[in-house]
Design a protein around this motif. Structure first.
Motif, PDB file in Angstrom:
ATOM      1  N   ALA A  61       2.071   1.964  -3.549  1.00  0.00           N
ATOM      2  CA  ALA A  61       1.025   2.574  -4.388  1.00  0.00           C
ATOM      3  C   ALA A  61       0.801   4.027  -3.972  1.00  0.00           C
ATOM      4  N   GLU A  62       0.850   4.264  -2.666  1.00  0.00           N
ATOM      5  CA  GLU A  62       0.586   5.604  -2.133  1.00  0.00           C
ATOM      6  C   GLU A  62       1.659   6.610  -2.587  1.00  0.00           C
ATOM      7  N   ARG A 106      -3.948  -2.620  -8.263  1.00  0.00           N
ATOM      8  CA  ARG A 106      -5.300  -2.248  -7.826  1.00  0.00           C
ATOM      9  C   ARG A 106      -5.306  -0.898  -7.124  1.00  0.00           C
ATOM     10  N   ASN A 107      -4.256  -0.594  -6.380  1.00  0.00           N
ATOM     11  CA  ASN A 107      -4.270   0.602  -5.529  1.00  0.00           C
ATOM     12  C   ASN A 107      -3.594   1.831  -6.125  1.00  0.00           C
ATOM     13  N   THR A 108      -3.037   1.702  -7.307  1.00  0.00           N
ATOM     14  CA  THR A 108      -2.454   2.876  -7.962  1.00  0.00           C
ATOM     15  C   THR A 108      -3.527   3.540  -8.822  1.00  0.00           C
ATOM     16  N   GLU A 109      -3.499   4.883  -8.819  1.00  0.00           N
ATOM     17  CA  GLU A 109      -4.561   5.623  -9.526  1.00  0.00           C
ATOM     18  C   GLU A 109      -4.158   6.013 -10.946  1.00  0.00           C
ATOM     19  N   SER A 159      -1.971  -6.090  -5.663  1.00  0.00           N
ATOM     20  CA  SER A 159      -2.240  -4.915  -4.822  1.00  0.00           C
ATOM     21  C   SER A 159      -1.725  -3.611  -5.443  1.00  0.00           C
ATOM     22  N   ASP A 177      -4.791  -9.476 -10.367  1.00  0.00           N
ATOM     23  CA  ASP A 177      -5.309  -8.589  -9.320  1.00  0.00           C
ATOM     24  C   ASP A 177      -4.232  -8.387  -8.254  1.00  0.00           C
ATOM     25  N   LEU A 216       0.834  -1.213   0.000  1.00  0.00           N
ATOM     26  CA  LEU A 216       0.000   0.000   0.000  1.00  0.00           C
ATOM     27  C   LEU A 216       0.865   1.258   0.000  1.00  0.00           C
ATOM     28  N   ASN A 271       0.644   7.553  -5.982  1.00  0.00           N
ATOM     29  CA  ASN A 271      -0.580   8.372  -5.961  1.00  0.00           C
ATOM     30  C   ASN A 271      -0.261   9.791  -5.508  1.00  0.00           C
TER      31      ASN A 271
END
Ligand SMILES: [Zn+2]
Length: 266
Positions: A144-145, A214-217, A211, A209, A141, A148
């Motif tokens: 990905a953050e 899925r969690n990157t914009e 992480s 699928d 996470l 983002n």
């Protein structure tokens, strides 16, 4: 005589009053300064309290690029990247070694590819952020953050595969977010660019699928650069020059993705 003494007393009284005013003025100034400092300290603490841990990601390298948008004949590279940011994520790190075989560790191979890829992308004019630049483990996470928060234009996660059931399986695989039409197109551009360069065998891209996908914009790919379970891939991936060649091919793929997007091909 009396008149002279009276005048002197008057002068002294005036002096005392002036001194008293000066003292009061100084006291007010000092108090105000102290209060401002206290208020600043309070705001600073509040600011840090409510920041969560969103910026405590350790070392994140951000190098801005030349921002040149010309096609340069010297390098023969299409420089279309002005202002574009790519976040490169070297998988695993720290206690999480990823896959390993005969002392070849995924976490080390992918960091080296990521660092080379950073240089290659910067040469092509991109701004580049790495989720890790050393042997530190960040959560999926957090990775990905980082992308983002940077409002990155492309996210590339670099990994190495392993398939114990069949040591003959080899090659590079692009993974895109399962069910994403855009992801499918990104992966096919990356896949075809690398295949055309002939650096390595390239497998058909897969919708997964994961992480980080899925969690990157932003558009995102996870690239499994080869199989440590395969002798040929393992031999190549343990060589620095090969890792650089791979980084060049992936950088060309990224440039091609933006080129296609700019030409509204997807
Ligand atoms: Zn991995």
């Amino acid at each position: 005589m009396n008149a002279a003494m009276g005048a002197q007393r008057k002068r002294e009284r005036k002096k005392r009053i002036l001194l008293a005013y000066a003292a009061r003025f100084t006291a007010v100034c000092v108090c105000s300064a102290v209060m401002i400092l206290i208020a600043c300290g309070f705001l600073y603490i509040l600011d840090h309290l409510f920041q969560n841990d969103s910026v405590v990601y350790g070392e994140v390298v951000n190098t801005s690029a030349a921002g040149n948008t010309d096609y340069t004949e010297e390098t023969n590279k299409l420089n279309i990247a002005g202002g574009r940011t790519v976040v490169i994520d070297a998988g695993h790190g720290g206690d999480d070694e990823g896959t390993a075989y005969d002392g070849v560790k995924e976490k080390e191979v992918v960091l080296d590819i990521a660092l080379a890829l950073k240089e290659e992308l910067e040469e092509r004019g991109f701004s580049v952020l790495l989720t890790r630049t050393d042997d530190t483990l960040y959560s999926l996470l957090e990775r990905a953050e980082i992308a983002n928060q940077a409002k990155a234009d492309l996210f590339l996660s670099i990994h190495v595969d392993y398939y114990e059931d069949d040591a003959a399986i080899n090659g590079l695989t692009c993974h895109y977010m399962q069910g994403s039409a855009e992801g499918t197109q990104l992966a096919s551009v990356m896949e075809e660019t690398i295949r055309a360069l002939g650096v390595t065998d390239v497998r058909e891209s897969i919708g997964s699928d994961f992480s980080v996908l899925r969690n990157t914009e932003m558009p995102a790919l996870l690239i499994e650069t080869g199989f440590l379970s395969n002798g040929g891939d393992r031999e190549k991936l343990s060589q620095r020059e090969y890792r650089r060649e791979l980084a060049k091919a992936i950088a060309d793929g990224a440039a091609e993705i933006f080129n296609e997007a700019d030409n509204q091909r997807f």
